[in-house]
Design a protein around this motif. Structure first.
Motif, PDB file in Angstrom:
ATOM      1  N   GLU A 236       1.640   5.468   8.499  1.00  0.00           N
ATOM      2  CA  GLU A 236       1.649   5.956   7.122  1.00  0.00           C
ATOM      3  C   GLU A 236       2.263   4.892   6.195  1.00  0.00           C
ATOM      4  O   GLU A 236       1.722   4.584   5.132  1.00  0.00           O
ATOM      5  N   THR A 237       3.384   4.335   6.621  1.00  0.00           N
ATOM      6  CA  THR A 237       4.068   3.344   5.791  1.00  0.00           C
ATOM      7  C   THR A 237       3.173   2.137   5.561  1.00  0.00           C
ATOM      8  O   THR A 237       3.129   1.582   4.473  1.00  0.00           O
ATOM      9  N   TYR A 238       2.440   1.749   6.613  1.00  0.00           N
ATOM     10  CA  TYR A 238       1.593   0.570   6.480  1.00  0.00           C
ATOM     11  C   TYR A 238       0.370   0.863   5.613  1.00  0.00           C
ATOM     12  O   TYR A 238       0.025   0.104   4.720  1.00  0.00           O
ATOM     13  N   ALA A 239      -0.232   2.006   5.872  1.00  0.00           N
ATOM     14  CA  ALA A 239      -1.481   2.323   5.175  1.00  0.00           C
ATOM     15  C   ALA A 239      -1.219   2.812   3.757  1.00  0.00           C
ATOM     16  O   ALA A 239      -2.010   2.556   2.852  1.00  0.00           O
ATOM     17  N   ARG A 240      -0.146   3.527   3.546  1.00  0.00           N
ATOM     18  CA  ARG A 240       0.144   4.099   2.227  1.00  0.00           C
ATOM     19  C   ARG A 240       1.542   3.720   1.770  1.00  0.00           C
ATOM     20  O   ARG A 240       2.412   4.583   1.637  1.00  0.00           O
ATOM     21  N   PRO A 241       1.844   2.459   1.576  1.00  0.00           N
ATOM     22  CA  PRO A 241       3.189   2.099   1.117  1.00  0.00           C
ATOM     23  C   PRO A 241       3.471   2.753  -0.234  1.00  0.00           C
ATOM     24  O   PRO A 241       2.584   2.818  -1.082  1.00  0.00           O
ATOM     25  N   ALA A 242       4.668   3.263  -0.387  1.00  0.00           N
ATOM     26  CA  ALA A 242       4.996   3.969  -1.617  1.00  0.00           C
ATOM     27  C   ALA A 242       5.303   3.000  -2.745  1.00  0.00           C
ATOM     28  O   ALA A 242       5.083   3.300  -3.910  1.00  0.00           O
ATOM     29  N   THR A 243       5.841   1.844  -2.390  1.00  0.00           N
ATOM     30  CA  THR A 243       6.271   0.913  -3.439  1.00  0.00           C
ATOM     31  C   THR A 243       5.774  -0.482  -3.131  1.00  0.00           C
ATOM     32  O   THR A 243       5.389  -0.787  -1.993  1.00  0.00           O
ATOM     33  N   ALA A 244       5.826  -1.324  -4.143  1.00  0.00           N
ATOM     34  CA  ALA A 244       5.437  -2.718  -3.961  1.00  0.00           C
ATOM     35  C   ALA A 244       6.341  -3.376  -2.923  1.00  0.00           C
ATOM     36  O   ALA A 244       5.891  -4.164  -2.097  1.00  0.00           O
ATOM     37  N   TYR A 245       7.636  -3.019  -2.954  1.00  0.00           N
ATOM     38  CA  TYR A 245       8.577  -3.613  -1.995  1.00  0.00           C
ATOM     39  C   TYR A 245       8.202  -3.238  -0.569  1.00  0.00           C
ATOM     40  O   TYR A 245       8.148  -4.087   0.322  1.00  0.00           O
ATOM     41  N   ALA A 246       7.901  -1.918  -0.370  1.00  0.00           N
ATOM     42  CA  ALA A 246       7.531  -1.454   0.968  1.00  0.00           C
ATOM     43  C   ALA A 246       6.275  -2.170   1.443  1.00  0.00           C
ATOM     44  O   ALA A 246       6.172  -2.588   2.598  1.00  0.00           O
ATOM     45  N   ALA A 247       5.317  -2.323   0.546  1.00  0.00           N
ATOM     46  CA  ALA A 247       4.055  -2.968   0.917  1.00  0.00           C
ATOM     47  C   ALA A 247       4.295  -4.411   1.344  1.00  0.00           C
ATOM     48  O   ALA A 247       3.680  -4.896   2.290  1.00  0.00           O
ATOM     49  N   GLN A 248       5.209  -5.099   0.667  1.00  0.00           N
ATOM     50  CA  GLN A 248       5.457  -6.505   0.987  1.00  0.00           C
ATOM     51  C   GLN A 248       6.335  -6.674   2.210  1.00  0.00           C
ATOM     52  O   GLN A 248       6.181  -7.617   2.965  1.00  0.00           O
ATOM     53  N   PHE A 249       7.284  -5.739   2.361  1.00  0.00           N
ATOM     54  CA  PHE A 249       8.243  -5.898   3.459  1.00  0.00           C
ATOM     55  C   PHE A 249       7.593  -5.577   4.787  1.00  0.00           C
ATOM     56  O   PHE A 249       7.891  -6.199   5.796  1.00  0.00           O
ATOM     57  N   ILE A 250       6.716  -4.582   4.798  1.00  0.00           N
ATOM     58  CA  ILE A 250       6.058  -4.194   6.046  1.00  0.00           C
ATOM     59  C   ILE A 250       4.649  -4.754   6.043  1.00  0.00           C
ATOM     60  O   ILE A 250       3.782  -4.276   5.347  1.00  0.00           O
ATOM     61  N   GLY A 251       4.428  -5.820   6.803  1.00  0.00           N
ATOM     62  CA  GLY A 251       3.136  -6.478   6.829  1.00  0.00           C
ATOM     63  C   GLY A 251       2.958  -7.368   5.613  1.00  0.00           C
ATOM     64  O   GLY A 251       3.841  -7.486   4.764  1.00  0.00           O
ATOM     65  N   GLN A 252       1.783  -8.013   5.572  1.00  0.00           N
ATOM     66  CA  GLN A 252       1.482  -8.857   4.423  1.00  0.00           C
ATOM     67  C   GLN A 252       0.599  -8.076   3.477  1.00  0.00           C
ATOM     68  O   GLN A 252      -0.101  -7.151   3.880  1.00  0.00           O
ATOM     69  N   PHE A 347     -16.941 -11.670  -1.203  1.00  0.00           N
ATOM     70  CA  PHE A 347     -16.011 -10.828  -0.447  1.00  0.00           C
ATOM     71  C   PHE A 347     -16.127  -9.394  -0.935  1.00  0.00           C
ATOM     72  O   PHE A 347     -16.497  -9.162  -2.084  1.00  0.00           O
ATOM     73  N   VAL A 348     -15.817  -8.442  -0.041  1.00  0.00           N
ATOM     74  CA  VAL A 348     -15.812  -7.031  -0.465  1.00  0.00           C
ATOM     75  C   VAL A 348     -14.578  -6.332   0.108  1.00  0.00           C
ATOM     76  O   VAL A 348     -14.017  -6.761   1.119  1.00  0.00           O
ATOM     77  N   PHE A 349     -14.181  -5.273  -0.588  1.00  0.00           N
ATOM     78  CA  PHE A 349     -13.181  -4.360  -0.004  1.00  0.00           C
ATOM     79  C   PHE A 349     -13.475  -2.973  -0.493  1.00  0.00           C
ATOM     80  O   PHE A 349     -14.137  -2.789  -1.530  1.00  0.00           O
ATOM     81  N   SER A 350     -13.046  -1.973   0.265  1.00  0.00           N
ATOM     82  CA  SER A 350     -13.354  -0.623  -0.165  1.00  0.00           C
ATOM     83  C   SER A 350     -12.247  -0.127  -1.094  1.00  0.00           C
ATOM     84  O   SER A 350     -11.069  -0.452  -0.932  1.00  0.00           O
ATOM     85  N   ILE A 351     -12.650   0.599  -2.120  1.00  0.00           N
ATOM     86  CA  ILE A 351     -11.724   1.008  -3.181  1.00  0.00           C
ATOM     87  C   ILE A 351     -10.540   1.774  -2.616  1.00  0.00           C
ATOM     88  O   ILE A 351      -9.411   1.623  -3.064  1.00  0.00           O
ATOM     89  N   SER A 352     -10.788   2.557  -1.567  1.00  0.00           N
ATOM     90  CA  SER A 352      -9.694   3.373  -1.015  1.00  0.00           C
ATOM     91  C   SER A 352      -8.610   2.519  -0.362  1.00  0.00           C
ATOM     92  O   SER A 352      -7.512   2.982  -0.141  1.00  0.00           O
ATOM     93  N   ASP A 353      -8.921   1.245  -0.065  1.00  0.00           N
ATOM     94  CA  ASP A 353      -7.909   0.379   0.526  1.00  0.00           C
ATOM     95  C   ASP A 353      -6.964  -0.208  -0.516  1.00  0.00           C
ATOM     96  O   ASP A 353      -5.927  -0.768  -0.168  1.00  0.00           O
ATOM     97  N   ALA A 354      -7.329  -0.156  -1.765  1.00  0.00           N
ATOM     98  CA  ALA A 354      -6.417  -0.591  -2.820  1.00  0.00           C
ATOM     99  C   ALA A 354      -5.488   0.588  -3.115  1.00  0.00           C
ATOM    100  O   ALA A 354      -5.893   1.567  -3.725  1.00  0.00           O
ATOM    101  N   VAL A 355      -4.270   0.491  -2.617  1.00  0.00           N
ATOM    102  CA  VAL A 355      -3.332   1.616  -2.695  1.00  0.00           C
ATOM    103  C   VAL A 355      -2.418   1.423  -3.898  1.00  0.00           C
ATOM    104  O   VAL A 355      -1.771   0.374  -4.044  1.00  0.00           O
ATOM    105  N   ARG A 356      -2.393   2.438  -4.727  1.00  0.00           N
ATOM    106  CA  ARG A 356      -1.519   2.308  -5.892  1.00  0.00           C
ATOM    107  C   ARG A 356      -0.063   2.452  -5.446  1.00  0.00           C
ATOM    108  O   ARG A 356       0.288   3.384  -4.729  1.00  0.00           O
ATOM    109  N   VAL A 357       0.773   1.522  -5.840  1.00  0.00           N
ATOM    110  CA  VAL A 357       2.192   1.568  -5.449  1.00  0.00           C
ATOM    111  C   VAL A 357       3.070   1.518  -6.694  1.00  0.00           C
ATOM    112  O   VAL A 357       2.628   1.105  -7.762  1.00  0.00           O
TER     113      VAL A 357
END
Lengths: 359, 281, 273
Positions: A236-252, A347-357
């Motif tokens: 959950e944390t990886y796929a749906r990080p709540a904040t920009a910090y969480a997104a950067q700290f866990i994984g790239q 390049f392509v990405f699916s919209i659902s992968d852009a997670v708002r943080v």
């Protein structure tokens, strides 16, 4: 910020019941506020990790639970009893210390027996339980050794056995693997996980290593500057990080700064429909969510863009690309190994992968 | 992590002891220094007469200056012997370092009195040195000025304090990271330059600690003058000792003791201040 | 050796160091040699070696009385100063109270203060309290003066003790009292032995403080001191030689204990292939 576990961990007793409750705990050392109003529940049998950089307060929280520090305000409860008013030696928790803190003047066996002896456990019972603990950590042959005769990994096992032999309701582990080299560390991680499953004791694990946290934990509580950033299962944390910090700290990740106007999100050169209120936004987009589009075609719910490859870092099974989408925007893209790439590509990405943080 | 009870239990006994057996005696000494003796009895009347005597009677200043001179000589000689020895052990002794170090330590444990006595037997007019000189026919009658002179006091105290001075200097030299010396040589400094510009400054705190120690302890010594000093080697503490003995003037003796105490403590603070200024982390 | 690069031959320095060693050991050698000299202290070269001064010494009951007194005072002094020094070291390490800095300086003062100051201030205190001078006052004086040594050694030991050791003990259910006996003290064992031996030697040898606090019964150094005023005899050389021998024996014991308790595990590691 407290959260109930999304996926109750597997266990044999009191499934999912709350074991430890941290209620509005704050801690100051002089003028610095090390913990800011922390609330956190730990379920029976859970493997919960406190993850954060050094100075984030994770060790302080652990020491509050063990009883080595007193909270400035707030309470800690365990199984209907208030824990924070008890001295450390009356708390049903045990700790595996960062540098093991094995007693150098005692053999491995006496180290393990220490907790039983000081609690006046019958002598007949002690030796059996010590043997059991030794075999649990596969150290039967080393009972007579002094700590200085043991390697780091062996000391680690004895420290674990010394804590577990007391059958604590909650085991606290303060960066127990940080002193080991990389290979041994990986091995100990998997043994630790197996051991926790087997004995069903609740683990509260402190680490600054996000990979370790992801590999081991049922849930991760991410701390930042003394406050909880996010508490969730690793996936959950990886796929749906709540904040920009969480997104950067866990994984790239790629952090896309932009704005929403009229249900369209615009981040630099990229645009896609987004049904949210107008305003400035940040999205997290993992490098592996972006892929090369061989035919240049785009499905619905996908964003396609053309970008020039600026740099390519080979990583064995994958390659990390740095691509320029124009307007000064660069993104990191992780693709399966594909040989040298130059020039512009789609390049392509699916919209659902852009997670708002949150910022 | 330690409870209030624990902290009180460990603090109160030593606090009480220090209050009763150190602070109170020092206070008593100060009180005595403000009293006087009349007809062999101490009169408990507060006044500064003793201190006035100390400052007006040139005899006391003379003894104090002699004491300072002796203490300074002892300090200098101990440094001249102790520093090169420490330097040799730290940088040149190789594998014998540990053994030699312990050889310096051994005399530290050997009785002050035993060592003083040994010098007395060596320097006396029918002592070993004179017998040796006559044996070699260098002299034909005993040389009297070896013993009972300021020289003998300096010699004996230097012998006693050289190991004390050696210890902190050696510790300081051992703590100098060796790559610094290599860096200095790499940057083109010769051995002598490396010593002046790197080793000496970095060993300064140890040198100061040793020097303070030797100076302060020599300053208050009264046994060496009694053993080997004679009348010309009398030091300030001997004056105190005779005032507390035969002369029976405790108040004046206490006043001089207060003087020694103040000088000692000022020197300790000065030493500490200088050590801090020279300390590098 | 790690200092390989800087270790260079330097004959002048080596000779100088040898001379300093000679200076340090010369009086001790003279002392020992002349304790066997039949013709007394002095004269060169020493001839006619004899043990008669030792036989004379062993028959001298006042010397042995003073040795007994010294042993009594030193043993008491070790016990008193170790106990108070341990508490003082614990207080300095863990407690905070008003005047802590002053307390630290006061405790350590006798270490660096000339003995005459400590001796005289305690003499005044004894007179003030109306206590007769005796071995008891000497014992109290030694105990008080040597707390400084115990405190320094034990404080250094406490600083080396990993705080996590005690936390681990509390964490495993030991009370603070149990933790003190089972963890803190065993970890300080080495410092306690070192401090004890040092204090014992210093007390056996103490003369400046004792000088002012002594009653009718002499300690060994004061017995020697008294004899020196009557003139020097090889008997004093003999007793000094024995003191020297005992001191050296104590150092050897101390080094032995230290190296055994510190290096034992490491040595076993090397010896077992």
């Amino acid at each position: 910020m407290s959260a109930s576990p999304a996926n109750p961990p597997e266990q044999n007793t009191a499934e999912g019941a709350t074991l430890l409750e941290v209620r509005n705990v704050s801690k100051r050392f002089g003028a610095t506020e090390v913990l800011k109003n922390i609330s956190l529940n730990i379920a029976c049998g859970e493997f919960l990790t406190l993850l954060g950089e050094s100075g984030s307060g994770k060790t302080t929280l652990l020491r509050l639970i063990a009883g080595f520090e007193q909270a400035t305000s707030g309470e800690i409860w365990m199984g209907g009893e208030r824990l924070d008013v008890l001295p450390p030696y009356k708390r049903p928790v045990n700790t595996v210390f960062q540098n093991y803190a094995l007693f150098p003047h005692l053999s491995a066996r006496d180290n393990i027996a220490y907790g039983l002896r000081v609690k006046r456990t019958p002598v007949s019972e002690i030796s059996g339980r010590v043997e059991e603990a030794l075999s649990m950590v596969k150290m039967q042959g080393f009972a007579a050794s002094r700590p200085s005769q043991l390697s780091g990994g062996q000391q680690q096992r004895i420290a674990l056995a010394r804590a577990l032999v007391n059958r604590p309701q909650l085991l606290l582990l303060d960066e127990p693997l940080s002193a080991l080299d990389a290979n041994l560390r990986k091995q100990m991680q998997s043994e630790l996980k197996a051991l926790q499953r087997e004995i069903g004791i609740t683990f509260l694990f402190v680490t600054h290593d996000q990979e370790e946290a992801m590999a081991l934990s049922d849930r991760i509580a991410l701390l930042r500057d003394g406050a909880l950033e996010q508490v969730a299962a690793p996936r959950e944390t990886y796929a749906r990080p709540a904040t920009a910090y969480a997104a950067q700290f866990i994984g790239q990740t790629n952090l896309l700064h932009g704005e929403i106007r009229g249900s369209i999100a615009t981040c630099g050169a990229l645009r896609w429909p987004c049904e949210e209120a107008d305003g400035s936004v940040v999205f997290s987009l993992r490098p592996e969510a972006i892929r090369l589009s061989a035919d240049g075609k785009r499905q619905t719910n996908e964003v396609r863009f053309r970008a020039a490859v600026r740099q390519q870092l080979y990583g064995g099974s994958t390659e990390l690309l740095e691509v320029d989408c124009g307007k000064g925007q660069t993104l990191r893209v992780r693709v399966p190994a594909c040989g040298r790439l130059t020039g512009e590509h789609d390049f392509v990405f699916s919209i659902s992968d852009a997670v708002r943080v949150q910022e | 992590m330690y409870s209030r009870t624990y902290k009180s239990l460990v603090s109160i006994p030593p606090l009480f002891w220090v209050g009763a057996f150190l602070l109170l005696p020092y206070a008593l000494m100060f009180a005595h220094s403000l009293w006087t003796v009349r007809e062999g009895v101490i009169v408990h009347q507060w006044n500064w007469e003793n201190y006035k005597t100390l400052f007006t009677n040139p005899l006391y200043a003379e003894v104090l200056f002699r004491t300072m001179r002796i203490a300074a000589s002892v300090t200098l000689c101990s440094l001249l012997l102790g520093y090169p020895l420490a330097y040799y052990l730290a940088f040149h002794a190789g594998a014998r370092k540990e053994l030699l170090y312990q050889l310096v330590i051994v005399p530290l444990w050997v009785s002050y009195l035993v060592r003083g006595y040994a010098w007395k037997t060596i320097l006396g007019s029918d002592g070993v040195l004179n017998a040796f000189l006559q044996y070699l026919h260098l002299t034909h009658e005993p040389v009297g000025f070896f013993l009972y002179s300021p020289f003998a006091v300096v010699l004996m105290l230097t012998h006693i304090y050289t190991p004390f001075v050696f210890l902190p200097i050696y510790a300081a030299l051992e703590h100098i990271p060796r790559p610094l010396l290599e860096a200095s040589q790499d940057l083109g400094a010769g051995s002598l330059q490396t010593f002046w510009r790197v080793i000496l400054p970095l060993s300064m705190p140890g040198l100061l600690a040793g020097a303070t120690f030797a100076f302060v302890l020599s300053l208050g010594d009264f046994l060496a003058p009694l053993l080997v000093g004679g009348p010309s080697g009398t030091m300030i503490a001997n004056v105190v000792q005779s005032l507390f003995g035969a002369a029976f003037d405790w108040p004046l003796g206490a006043a001089i003791s207060m003087g020694i105490l103040v000088i000692t403590i000022s020197l300790l603070f000065l030493g500490e201040f200088l050590e801090k200024r020279w300390a590098f982390k | 050796m790690k200092a390989q690069l800087t270790t260079r031959r330097s004959p002048i320095l080596a000779i100088y160091a040898a001379l300093v060693f000679a200076f340090i050991y010369f009086p001790i050698v003279v002392l020992v040699v002349y304790s066997f000299n039949r013709d007394g202290v002095g004269g060169f070269p020493p001839r006619h070696l004899t043990l008669s001064w030792y036989t004379q010494l062993f028959a001298d009951s006042s010397v042995w009385d003073s040795v007994l007194n010294s042993l009594l005072v030193a043993t008491g002094g070790v016990a008193l100063s170790l106990m108070l020094g341990l508490l003082a070291a614990l207080a300095l390490d863990r407690a905070s109270f008003p005047g802590k800095v002053l307390f630290r300086r006061l405790v350590l003062l006798p270490l660096i203060l000339p003995g005459i100051i400590t001796g005289l201030s305690l003499l005044m205190f004894a007179v003030f309290a109306g206590v007769q001078l005796s071995l008891l006052t000497v014992f109290l004086g030694h105990g008080t003066a040597l707390i400084s040594v115990a405190t320094t050694e034990l404080f250094a030991g406490l600083q080396k003790l990993d705080r996590a050791q005690e936390e681990a003990s509390l964490d495993l259910g030991a009370t603070p009292w149990q933790t003190f006996w089972r963890i803190t003290l065993p970890n300080l064992k080495l410092s306690l032995i070192a401090a004890g031996l040092l204090i014992f030697t210093l007390s056996m040898d103490e003369i400046a403080v004792t000088f002012f606090l002594i009653g009718r019964d002499n300690t060994l150094p004061l017995e020697i001191w008294g004899r020196l005023r009557r003139g020097i005899t090889p008997e004093i050389n003999a007793v000094s030689t024995l003191i020297f021998a005992v001191s050296v024996a104590l150092i050897v014991i101390w080094y032995h204990l230290r190296s055994r308790s510190l290096d034992a595990p490491a040595r076993e590691l090397f010896e077992q292939p």
